[in-house]
Design a protein around this motif. Structure first.
Motif, PDB file in Angstrom:
ATOM      1  N   GLY A  30      -9.567   7.095   4.517  1.00 59.59           N
ATOM      2  CA  GLY A  30      -8.302   6.798   3.850  1.00 59.59           C
ATOM      3  C   GLY A  30      -7.170   6.605   4.843  1.00 59.59           C
ATOM      4  O   GLY A  30      -6.330   5.706   4.690  1.00 59.59           O
ATOM      5  N   ALA A  31      -7.158   7.445   5.889  1.00 59.74           N
ATOM      6  CA  ALA A  31      -6.119   7.322   6.923  1.00 59.74           C
ATOM      7  C   ALA A  31      -6.253   6.004   7.674  1.00 59.74           C
ATOM      8  O   ALA A  31      -5.254   5.333   7.964  1.00 59.74           O
ATOM      9  CB  ALA A  31      -6.221   8.496   7.899  1.00 59.74           C
ATOM     10  N   LYS A  32      -7.488   5.614   7.956  1.00 60.90           N
ATOM     11  CA  LYS A  32      -7.725   4.354   8.649  1.00 60.90           C
ATOM     12  C   LYS A  32      -7.272   3.175   7.804  1.00 60.90           C
ATOM     13  O   LYS A  32      -6.642   2.231   8.298  1.00 60.90           O
ATOM     14  CB  LYS A  32      -9.212   4.228   9.001  1.00 60.90           C
ATOM     15  N   ALA A  33      -7.582   3.229   6.509  1.00 57.71           N
ATOM     16  CA  ALA A  33      -7.175   2.148   5.605  1.00 57.71           C
ATOM     17  C   ALA A  33      -5.656   2.090   5.475  1.00 57.71           C
ATOM     18  O   ALA A  33      -5.072   1.006   5.359  1.00 57.71           O
ATOM     19  CB  ALA A  33      -7.810   2.361   4.233  1.00 57.71           C
ATOM     20  N   LEU A  34      -5.000   3.243   5.502  1.00 60.66           N
ATOM     21  CA  LEU A  34      -3.542   3.288   5.397  1.00 60.66           C
ATOM     22  C   LEU A  34      -2.890   2.544   6.563  1.00 60.66           C
ATOM     23  O   LEU A  34      -1.890   1.843   6.384  1.00 60.66           O
ATOM     24  CB  LEU A  34      -3.069   4.745   5.379  1.00 60.66           C
ATOM     25  N   LEU A  35      -3.480   2.667   7.759  1.00 59.17           N
ATOM     26  CA  LEU A  35      -2.854   2.099   8.953  1.00 59.17           C
ATOM     27  C   LEU A  35      -3.152   0.612   9.154  1.00 59.17           C
ATOM     28  O   LEU A  35      -2.482  -0.038   9.948  1.00 59.17           O
ATOM     29  CB  LEU A  35      -3.315   2.873  10.193  1.00 59.17           C
ATOM     30  N   VAL A  36      -4.138   0.084   8.443  1.00 55.46           N
ATOM     31  CA  VAL A  36      -4.543  -1.312   8.663  1.00 55.46           C
ATOM     32  C   VAL A  36      -3.390  -2.302   8.520  1.00 55.46           C
ATOM     33  O   VAL A  36      -3.186  -3.160   9.388  1.00 55.46           O
ATOM     34  CB  VAL A  36      -5.713  -1.700   7.730  1.00 55.46           C
ATOM     35  N   PRO A  37      -2.582  -2.231   7.445  1.00 55.15           N
ATOM     36  CA  PRO A  37      -1.524  -3.245   7.287  1.00 55.15           C
ATOM     37  C   PRO A  37      -0.226  -2.918   8.013  1.00 55.15           C
ATOM     38  O   PRO A  37       0.725  -3.689   7.946  1.00 55.15           O
ATOM     39  CB  PRO A  37      -1.298  -3.259   5.773  1.00 55.15           C
ATOM     40  N   VAL A  38      -0.145  -1.769   8.687  1.00 51.58           N
ATOM     41  CA  VAL A  38       1.112  -1.304   9.268  1.00 51.58           C
ATOM     42  C   VAL A  38       1.329  -1.928  10.651  1.00 51.58           C
ATOM     43  O   VAL A  38       0.386  -2.084  11.436  1.00 51.58           O
ATOM     44  CB  VAL A  38       1.127   0.238   9.361  1.00 51.58           C
ATOM     45  N   GLN A  39       2.580  -2.274  10.945  1.00 48.62           N
ATOM     46  CA  GLN A  39       2.923  -2.847  12.244  1.00 48.62           C
ATOM     47  C   GLN A  39       2.701  -1.826  13.362  1.00 48.62           C
ATOM     48  O   GLN A  39       2.932  -0.621  13.168  1.00 48.62           O
ATOM     49  CB  GLN A  39       4.388  -3.300  12.257  1.00 48.62           C
ATOM     50  N   PRO A  40       2.272  -2.266  14.568  1.00 49.66           N
ATOM     51  CA  PRO A  40       2.000  -1.331  15.674  1.00 49.66           C
ATOM     52  C   PRO A  40       3.163  -0.402  16.014  1.00 49.66           C
ATOM     53  O   PRO A  40       2.965   0.782  16.258  1.00 49.66           O
ATOM     54  CB  PRO A  40       1.676  -2.275  16.845  1.00 49.66           C
ATOM     55  N   VAL A  41       4.395  -0.932  16.012  1.00 50.59           N
ATOM     56  CA  VAL A  41       5.543  -0.088  16.358  1.00 50.59           C
ATOM     57  C   VAL A  41       5.735   1.011  15.313  1.00 50.59           C
ATOM     58  O   VAL A  41       6.119   2.140  15.647  1.00 50.59           O
ATOM     59  CB  VAL A  41       6.821  -0.939  16.514  1.00 50.59           C
ATOM     60  N   GLU A  49       5.411   5.162  15.726  1.00 50.40           N
ATOM     61  CA  GLU A  49       6.426   6.085  15.211  1.00 50.40           C
ATOM     62  C   GLU A  49       5.773   7.161  14.346  1.00 50.40           C
ATOM     63  O   GLU A  49       6.130   8.339  14.413  1.00 50.40           O
ATOM     64  CB  GLU A  49       7.456   5.301  14.392  1.00 50.40           C
ATOM     65  N   ALA A  50       4.815   6.765  13.517  1.00 46.71           N
ATOM     66  CA  ALA A  50       4.135   7.718  12.641  1.00 46.71           C
ATOM     67  C   ALA A  50       3.323   8.723  13.455  1.00 46.71           C
ATOM     68  O   ALA A  50       3.333   9.931  13.163  1.00 46.71           O
ATOM     69  CB  ALA A  50       3.232   6.971  11.665  1.00 46.71           C
ATOM     70  N   ILE A  51       2.622   8.257  14.479  1.00 48.23           N
ATOM     71  CA  ILE A  51       1.816   9.150  15.315  1.00 48.23           C
ATOM     72  C   ILE A  51       2.702  10.153  16.050  1.00 48.23           C
ATOM     73  O   ILE A  51       2.369  11.334  16.160  1.00 48.23           O
ATOM     74  CB  ILE A  51       0.969   8.329  16.312  1.00 48.23           C
ATOM     75  N   GLU A  52       3.848   9.687  16.538  1.00 51.21           N
ATOM     76  CA  GLU A  52       4.769  10.591  17.235  1.00 51.21           C
ATOM     77  C   GLU A  52       5.293  11.692  16.318  1.00 51.21           C
ATOM     78  O   GLU A  52       5.615  12.790  16.782  1.00 51.21           O
ATOM     79  CB  GLU A  52       5.944   9.804  17.813  1.00 51.21           C
ATOM     80  N   GLY A  53       5.368  11.422  15.002  1.00 50.25           N
ATOM     81  CA  GLY A  53       5.872  12.410  14.057  1.00 50.25           C
ATOM     82  C   GLY A  53       4.828  13.411  13.599  1.00 50.25           C
ATOM     83  O   GLY A  53       5.156  14.384  12.913  1.00 50.25           O
ATOM     84  N   LEU A  54       3.561  13.196  13.981  1.00 48.77           N
ATOM     85  CA  LEU A  54       2.492  14.113  13.583  1.00 48.77           C
ATOM     86  C   LEU A  54       2.491  15.364  14.452  1.00 48.77           C
ATOM     87  O   LEU A  54       2.975  15.349  15.583  1.00 48.77           O
ATOM     88  CB  LEU A  54       1.136  13.417  13.724  1.00 48.77           C
ATOM     89  N   ASP A 101       0.822  -1.204   0.000  1.00 50.32           N
ATOM     90  CA  ASP A 101       0.000   0.000   0.000  1.00 50.32           C
ATOM     91  C   ASP A 101       0.862   1.263   0.000  1.00 50.32           C
ATOM     92  O   ASP A 101       0.498   2.265  -0.582  1.00 50.32           O
ATOM     93  CB  ASP A 101      -0.934   0.008   1.216  1.00 50.32           C
ATOM     94  N   TYR A 102       1.980   1.216   0.704  1.00 49.88           N
ATOM     95  CA  TYR A 102       2.870   2.369   0.688  1.00 49.88           C
ATOM     96  C   TYR A 102       4.286   1.981   0.281  1.00 49.88           C
ATOM     97  O   TYR A 102       5.118   2.825  -0.008  1.00 49.88           O
ATOM     98  CB  TYR A 102       2.891   3.083   2.041  1.00 49.88           C
ATOM     99  N   HIS A 142       8.788   6.950   7.435  1.00 56.10           N
ATOM    100  CA  HIS A 142       8.615   8.363   7.114  1.00 56.10           C
ATOM    101  C   HIS A 142       7.507   8.547   6.086  1.00 56.10           C
ATOM    102  O   HIS A 142       6.709   9.494   6.178  1.00 56.10           O
ATOM    103  CB  HIS A 142       9.939   8.926   6.585  1.00 56.10           C
ATOM    104  N   LEU A 143       7.438   7.662   5.099  1.00 57.66           N
ATOM    105  CA  LEU A 143       6.394   7.753   4.082  1.00 57.66           C
ATOM    106  C   LEU A 143       5.010   7.580   4.703  1.00 57.66           C
ATOM    107  O   LEU A 143       4.074   8.309   4.379  1.00 57.66           O
ATOM    108  CB  LEU A 143       6.624   6.704   2.994  1.00 57.66           C
ATOM    109  N   VAL A 144       4.876   6.612   5.611  1.00 51.53           N
ATOM    110  CA  VAL A 144       3.592   6.407   6.288  1.00 51.53           C
ATOM    111  C   VAL A 144       3.187   7.665   7.041  1.00 51.53           C
ATOM    112  O   VAL A 144       2.030   8.113   6.970  1.00 51.53           O
ATOM    113  CB  VAL A 144       3.684   5.213   7.275  1.00 51.53           C
ATOM    114  N   GLN A 145       4.134   8.240   7.752  1.00 52.10           N
ATOM    115  CA  GLN A 145       3.832   9.442   8.542  1.00 52.10           C
ATOM    116  C   GLN A 145       3.403  10.611   7.642  1.00 52.10           C
ATOM    117  O   GLN A 145       2.435  11.315   7.938  1.00 52.10           O
ATOM    118  CB  GLN A 145       5.066   9.827   9.369  1.00 52.10           C
ATOM    119  N   MET A 146       4.100  10.781   6.499  1.00 48.35           N
ATOM    120  CA  MET A 146       3.765  11.863   5.575  1.00 48.35           C
ATOM    121  C   MET A 146       2.395  11.644   4.945  1.00 48.35           C
ATOM    122  O   MET A 146       1.590  12.576   4.837  1.00 48.35           O
ATOM    123  CB  MET A 146       4.842  11.970   4.487  1.00 48.35           C
ATOM    124  N   GLN A 147       2.110  10.392   4.539  1.00 46.55           N
ATOM    125  CA  GLN A 147       0.808  10.089   3.933  1.00 46.55           C
ATOM    126  C   GLN A 147      -0.312  10.246   4.956  1.00 46.55           C
ATOM    127  O   GLN A 147      -1.387  10.775   4.647  1.00 46.55           O
ATOM    128  CB  GLN A 147       0.816   8.675   3.366  1.00 46.55           C
TER     129      GLN A 147
END
Length: 464
Positions: free
Chosen positions: A37-48, A52-57, A4-5, A20-25
């Motif tokens: 769209g944001a919810k769908a983006l996070l579905v396949p992503v590992q919790p850790v 990391e992406a949430i901390e960068g927001l 997906d990303y 970094h790409l996940v965080q930017m998207q």
């Protein structure tokens, strides 16, 4: 992660680039208020990676992104978040949302979170946890900070000597989902005292009718609840364990410390040592997530100490000002001498403090270490003195001044090496943190004594 990303990056993209790409998207989708769209983006992503992406927001988006997660995923992601972000999210959540997440956390992660929260919030959360989770958390919080008892988890698998291998496997199947790890199995007697250990490999390769007592190892490496967390980390590293059992004063098994917790401890201790070497008070959280006023407060303490103590250097210069008045060229080399001396002292103190932290250097062998570092200072002093003498003569064209500078640098290098290696041992013997105390004292000693050595050497060589 997933295509997906991943598809937007070359095949050789690093994990950091993917994060970094996940965080930017994610940020772009939230700015567009495209929550589906944001919810769908996070579905396949590992919790850790989600953490990391949430901390960068931006701070205002962190709670929004977190709310997009399913309940089970939110619990797992929350454990990976930085304590500062965890606390901010707690303030944003509805009370029941907080309670559901905190209640499902593992006891050791929950205790670590409570250490970072205000006491008022901790008391409120504790009273509303389920009885089992409240008891487990209160047990951990009852031990001293930075000890094995505080960082252990009570979620482990215990067996009895009389069990057969088949019975043990059946027990593992029934409790595996609620334990921290199943790779090490601990054997206790009727009084819950630790009497043996075996690995899952030992169990599955044994015959079904063999008893646990026949296949277990009785020589168990363990730590006590009061053992310092750095010592726990050292034991796990030295023995290549995945976990180490924790016992109380009666050798009753009360928990285990796992290797993932040890990695966190090592990172925390290393960060703290680096901060203290730089004269910065460590607060335990992410330094770059901390409020600027708090950052300034942490850094200003030792700056004030150094500011006050370095007035001694000004006093020395003032008392020797007649030397500088007669040979003004001497003043130009004062910064060079004290800065070089400070660097030599910092090198010596760094290797000694690191050696003390890793047990490579034994405190009772301080004389050998100090002698070695002082001898290194002699060698460094000779090399530096030769170079600086030539350089000083090239700059000033005065051989006497150049020799005074070279001889002074030689003496200062020896002084700095001695102070840099001796002071950490002194502060360790006084039960003070060598990393925190050494830097300002080494700086002060080298500055004050270095200037004094330089000006008195100039007096002798120049005949003033």
């Amino acid at each position: 992660m997933t295509q997906d990303y991943n598809a937007n990056l070359p095949q050789t993209a690093s994990r950091e680039e993917l994060r970094h790409l996940v965080q930017m998207q994610l940020q772009a989708l939230l700015e567009q208020q495209n929550f589906q769209g944001a919810k769908a983006l996070l579905v396949p992503v590992q919790p850790v990676d989600i953490a990391e992406a949430i901390e960068g927001l931006p701070e205002a988006m962190q709670a929004i992104a977190f709310r997009l997660l399913s309940k089970d995923e939110a619990i797992e992601v929350y454990e990976y978040l930085d304590p500062v972000v965890q606390q901010k999210l707690i303030e944003e959540f509805k009370h029941q949302d907080v309670l559901d997440i905190v209640d499902k956390m593992s006891p050791d992660d929950r205790a670590r979170l409570f250490d970072e929260l205000p006491a008022k919030i901790v008391r409120r959360l504790l009273t509303q946890l389920s009885p089992e989770e409240r008891q487990a958390t209160s047990l951990l919080l009852g031990y001293k900070p930075n000890t094995a008892g505080r960082i252990m988890t009570p979620e482990y698998i215990s067996l009895k000597e009389g069990m057969t291998v088949a019975q043990a496997l059946e027990r593992i199947r029934s409790v595996a989902n609620v334990t921290e790890t199943i790779y090490y199995l601990y054997v206790t007697d009727a009084a819950r005292r630790l009497v043996g250990i075996l690995s899952l490999r030992d169990l599955v390769t044994a015959q079904p009718d063999q008893t646990i007592g026949e296949v277990m190892t009785r020589d168990v490496v363990y730590v006590y609840t009061e053992t310092d967390q750095e010592e726990v980390a050292r034991i796990i590293k030295d023995y290549d364990f995945l976990a180490v059992p924790v016992v109380d004063a009666e050798r009753r098994l009360v928990g285990i410390v796992t290797v993932d917790d040890v990695i966190d401890i090592l990172e925390q201790e290393t960060t703290e040592d680096i901060y203290t070497l730089g004269g910065v008070q460590s607060g335990g959280g992410n330094y770059f997530q901390t409020n600027l006023f708090t950052v300034a407060r942490k850094r200003v303490v030792w700056l004030f100490v150094l500011l006050i103590t370095n007035t001694a250097t000004a006093v020395v210069i003032q008392n020797q000002e007649e030397v500088l008045e007669q040979v003004v060229a001497l003043a130009a080399f004062i910064p060079l001498l004290i800065d070089t001396g400070g660097n030599v002292g910092a090198q010596s103190s760094t290797v000694v403090i690191r050696g003390l932290s890793t047990n490579e250097v034994q405190a009772n062998k301080f004389l050998g270490v100090i002698s070695r570092e002082t001898l290194a200072g002699v060698i460094l002093g000779v090399m530096l003195a030769i170079v600086v003498t030539v350089w000083a003569y090239f700059l000033q064209g005065n051989l006497s001044v150049a020799i005074a500078v070279g001889v002074s640098l030689f003496a200062i290098a020896i002084l700095a090496s001695f102070a840099g290696s001796a002071l950490p041992f002194l502060f360790r013997s006084l039960k003070l943190d060598p990393a925190l105390m050494s830097a300002p004292f080494i700086t002060t000693a080298v500055d004050v004594l270095g200037v004094l050595i330089y000006l008195w050497t100039a007096r002798l060589i120049l005949g003033l």
